[in-house]
Design a protein around this motif. Structure first.
Motif, PDB file in Angstrom:
ATOM      1  N   LEU A  57      12.069  63.110  61.737  1.00  0.00           N
ATOM      2  CA  LEU A  57      12.307  62.380  60.291  1.00  0.00           C
ATOM      3  C   LEU A  57      11.051  62.482  59.477  1.00  0.00           C
ATOM      4  O   LEU A  57      10.021  62.682  59.951  1.00  0.00           O
ATOM      5  CB  LEU A  57      12.717  61.126  60.681  1.00  0.00           C
ATOM      6  CG  LEU A  57      14.059  60.846  61.540  1.00  0.00           C
ATOM      7  CD1 LEU A  57      14.071  59.370  61.746  1.00  0.00           C
ATOM      8  CD2 LEU A  57      15.081  61.659  60.841  1.00  0.00           C
TER       9      LEU A  57
ATOM     10  N   PRO B 107      23.187  57.366  60.045  1.00  0.00           N
ATOM     11  CA  PRO B 107      22.307  57.803  61.132  1.00  0.00           C
ATOM     12  C   PRO B 107      23.159  58.647  62.129  1.00  0.00           C
ATOM     13  O   PRO B 107      22.611  59.576  62.719  1.00  0.00           O
ATOM     14  CB  PRO B 107      21.905  56.443  61.715  1.00  0.00           C
ATOM     15  CG  PRO B 107      21.836  55.434  60.666  1.00  0.00           C
ATOM     16  CD  PRO B 107      23.133  55.920  59.756  1.00  0.00           C
TER      17      PRO B 107
ATOM     18  N   LEU C 296      23.255  62.167  61.097  1.00  0.00           N
ATOM     19  CA  LEU C 296      22.304  63.221  61.147  1.00  0.00           C
ATOM     20  C   LEU C 296      22.329  63.673  62.714  1.00  0.00           C
ATOM     21  O   LEU C 296      21.735  64.638  63.168  1.00  0.00           O
ATOM     22  CB  LEU C 296      20.819  62.263  61.227  1.00  0.00           C
ATOM     23  CG  LEU C 296      20.533  61.819  59.604  1.00  0.00           C
ATOM     24  CD1 LEU C 296      19.436  60.890  59.711  1.00  0.00           C
ATOM     25  CD2 LEU C 296      20.442  63.217  58.839  1.00  0.00           C
TER      26      LEU C 296
ATOM     27  N   VAL D 237      18.202  55.148  63.015  1.00  0.00           N
ATOM     28  CA  VAL D 237      18.625  56.668  63.585  1.00  0.00           C
ATOM     29  C   VAL D 237      18.052  56.273  65.193  1.00  0.00           C
ATOM     30  O   VAL D 237      18.960  56.863  65.978  1.00  0.00           O
ATOM     31  CB  VAL D 237      17.546  57.574  63.104  1.00  0.00           C
ATOM     32  CG1 VAL D 237      17.737  59.050  64.020  1.00  0.00           C
ATOM     33  CG2 VAL D 237      17.886  57.941  61.772  1.00  0.00           C
TER      34      VAL D 237
END
Length: 413
Positions: free
Chosen positions: A13, A65, A68, A119
């Motif tokens: 990230l 999240p 991802l 996340v």
């Protein structure tokens, strides 16, 4: 050559130019996904590591999240490491110098801390690594750190995990990086493993290897002539040659050794700050003003390749964008060799990997025959009118800027 065997996975990230990820890659990790909003940093990643998948769009706030995690090709609990450095400006010390304080959690960029935690909860990685400036944990100004701690406690309750935070205050130079760079690293293990701080290896004291120096890193790039784009500009450019290697404007304060042109501590530390060949570099800045160092010992700006070397990026790594963009990307990066160290230690301490090597591959080699310091120039006549008695800075909270802000606050109140 990068290893093709099964490697521990990392979701990155706020990837930036990839300094943290390059170090983790060298330590043996496989980067599954990068999330980065800056177009030029994304171009840098595509240019150098096309195999690293980039999330599109690059804004973390535009992704759920869980999405991802899916883009990384992993399910909940399969990710080995979540890594990243949320924007540090809300917690930067320079924000205090310029404005007396910073907005901290009131700064919109601080919302990235919440995004990071979302996340974590979606991925439940075996380990997490978060990098930031030391201001994140300043006593009495640690709202961001407390937000992270409280967020992890909520995740532990909801997901029956046991993330326990270890806070590391590391100076990169103490591990062989040729740069004095203080940063905070927050590491947590899903299983509750307490991460032990790696022992420093370099320093001036007995029992340590000598610091790696600016000469070790960039001495082979030292030439007497340089491109026009590296010439300093602005009001103070011609004063720079009169300052010795390793010094800053304080040389030209009463008792400093030069001319009494400034008051003691009336400027920020990096004002007219120069490298010394035989010492580690000062901290590389992301968005320096025209008088902000560190400058080369030859009284010029550092080239992009020199900035890369001081941040221990590999020589074949190309930073996309103009020089200003490259400075920003590199100034915001984690030194690759420091990330390599942390990657190796995370494998050894948290992931339980056997036979983890101890030596770092990204440190510069020692360079022999460091030349003596550059000869200092005279103070140009145009600055001599500044000679005189200058009052020192009166102390924290007592300077003209702080008093002005206090008056403005009283008027508003």
């Amino acid at each position: 050559m990068r290893c093709t065997a099964k490697r521990p996975t990392v979701l990155s990230l706020f990837t930036g130019a990839g300094g943290l990820d390059l170090g983790l890659e060298t330590a043996g990790f496989e980067t599954r996904l990068c999330v980065e909003i800056d177009d030029e940093a994304r171009a840098t990643i595509r240019r150098n590591r096309p195999e690293w998948k980039l999330a599109t769009p690059g804004d973390i706030h535009q992704h759920a999240p869980g999405d991802l995690l899916a883009l990384s090709g992993l399910d909940e609990g399969e990710l080995d490491l979540l890594a990243g450095g949320p924007p540090c400006q809300p917690f930067s010390k320079s924000g205090y110098w310029l404005a007396g304080d910073s907005k901290r959690l009131g700064d919109p960029r601080a919302a990235t801390l919440d995004a990071y935690l979302r996340v974590v909860e979606a991925a439940l990685p075996r380990a997490m690594l978060l990098e930031n400036v030391r201001g994140l944990t300043f006593d009495g100004k640690d709202e961001g750190f407390r937000l992270l701690e409280q967020g992890l406690e909520r995740i532990n309750r909801r997901k029956k995990t046991n993330y326990q935070v270890t806070v590391l205050h590391l100076n990169a130079a103490c591990y062989g990086v040729p740069q004095l760079r203080d940063r905070v690293f927050i590491i947590a293990s899903r299983a509750g493993t307490i991460f032990e701080m790696p022992a420093a290896t370099h320093g001036d004291s007995e029992g340590f290897e000598p610091y790696r120096t600016a000469w070790d890193a960039i001495g082979d790039l030292d030439v007497a002539n340089w491109p026009d784009e590296l010439a300093p500009t602005g009001k103070w450019a011609k004063l720079l040659p009169s300052i010795p290697e390793g010094q800053n404007y304080l040389w030209h304060t009463p008792g400093g050794g030069g001319e009494p042109l400034f008051g003691w501590r009336t400027r920020f530390w990096s004002f007219l700050l120069k490298l010394a060949k035989d010492r580690p570099s000062w901290t590389i800045q992301a968005e320096p003003g025209p008088a902000t160092g560190p400058f080369h010992w030859r009284s010029r700006l550092l080239s992009v390749r020199e900035l890369c070397r001081l941040q221990t990026f590999p020589d074949d790594y190309v930073i996309e964008g103009d020089r200003r963009s490259a400075q920003r990307q590199l100034g915001n990066a984690v030194p690759c060799a420091l990330a390599e160290l942390l990657g190796l230690e995370i494998q050894r301490q948290i992931l339980g990997s056997a036979d983890v090597r101890m030596e770092l591959q990204l440190l510069p080699a020692r360079r022999a025959s460091c030349p003596p310091p550059q000869r200092r120039g005279r103070v140009p006549k145009e600055y001599l009118a500044l000679r005189g008695k200058h009052r020192p800075h009166p102390g924290t909270g007592l300077g003209p800027g702080a008093l002005r802000r206090e008056r403005e606050h009283d008027l508003v109140g």
